[in-house]
Write a protein that holds these residues in place. Sequence first.
Motif, short mmCIF file in Angstrom:
data_model
loop_
_atom_site.label_atom_id
_atom_site.label_comp_id
_atom_site.label_asym_id
_atom_site.label_seq_id
_atom_site.Cartn_x
_atom_site.Cartn_y
_atom_site.Cartn_z
N ILE A 214 0.83 -1.20 0.00
CA ILE A 214 0.00 0.00 0.00
C ILE A 214 0.87 1.26 0.00
CG2 ILE A 214 -1.66 1.32 1.37
CD1 ILE A 214 -2.73 -1.44 2.39
N ARG B 251 2.72 1.56 -3.30
CA ARG B 251 1.82 1.49 -4.46
C ARG B 251 2.33 0.50 -5.51
NH1 ARG B 251 -2.81 2.88 -3.45
NH2 ARG B 251 -3.28 3.56 -5.53
N GLN B 252 2.67 -0.71 -5.06
CA GLN B 252 3.15 -1.75 -5.95
C GLN B 252 2.69 -3.11 -5.46
OE1 GLN B 252 7.29 -3.07 -5.61
NE2 GLN B 252 7.61 -1.43 -4.12
N LYS C 240 -1.62 -2.86 -5.12
CA LYS C 240 -1.23 -1.54 -4.59
C LYS C 240 -2.21 -0.99 -3.56
CE LYS C 240 -3.36 0.65 -8.50
NZ LYS C 240 -3.75 1.94 -8.85
N ASP C 241 -3.42 -1.58 -3.50
CA ASP C 241 -4.40 -1.17 -2.50
C ASP C 241 -4.44 -2.13 -1.31
OD1 ASP C 241 -5.28 1.06 -4.01
OD2 ASP C 241 -6.46 -0.30 -5.28
#
Length: 148
Positions: A62, A65-66, A112-113
Amino acid sequence: MARPLHHKNVFTLVKMLIVMCVISITLYLFMTIKSSMHSPQNIKDQIKLLTSKIDYYQAYAIKHRQTVLMVFRPNKNNIRVVFQNGQKDIVIPLSPLHLDEGSTLNTIAFDKDGNILKFGKLKFQYMQYHFDLIFHIEQGRYRIVSNE
């Protein structure tokens, strides 16, 4: 004739050796007790340690973002963490836990979330205890099922 004063307050070699032995034994006992206090000794602590590692890499996905891929390898009893950005892979040993071959999941990926992109179950053993981590495809959630 009076004795010189400098001999009254001086340690003899025997007294010094006794003091050194007492200090050495005390330090040895303190170090062994302290190290055993910090290593997880029961099933609840082992589960917390494992889930904190999983939660860490979910948070990493998170934050950066990957996608982060965790590969569970029962034959080597470890987890290999693969990063999307090409960062060097990390290997996390599972000992004293044992990852059972009967697990229905060999990888999980956090997007990424922080969502988990797979559903499945990991089976673990610690001493005579067994527990499962069951992963759900929604919002990076999992639950622990103890088979005591």
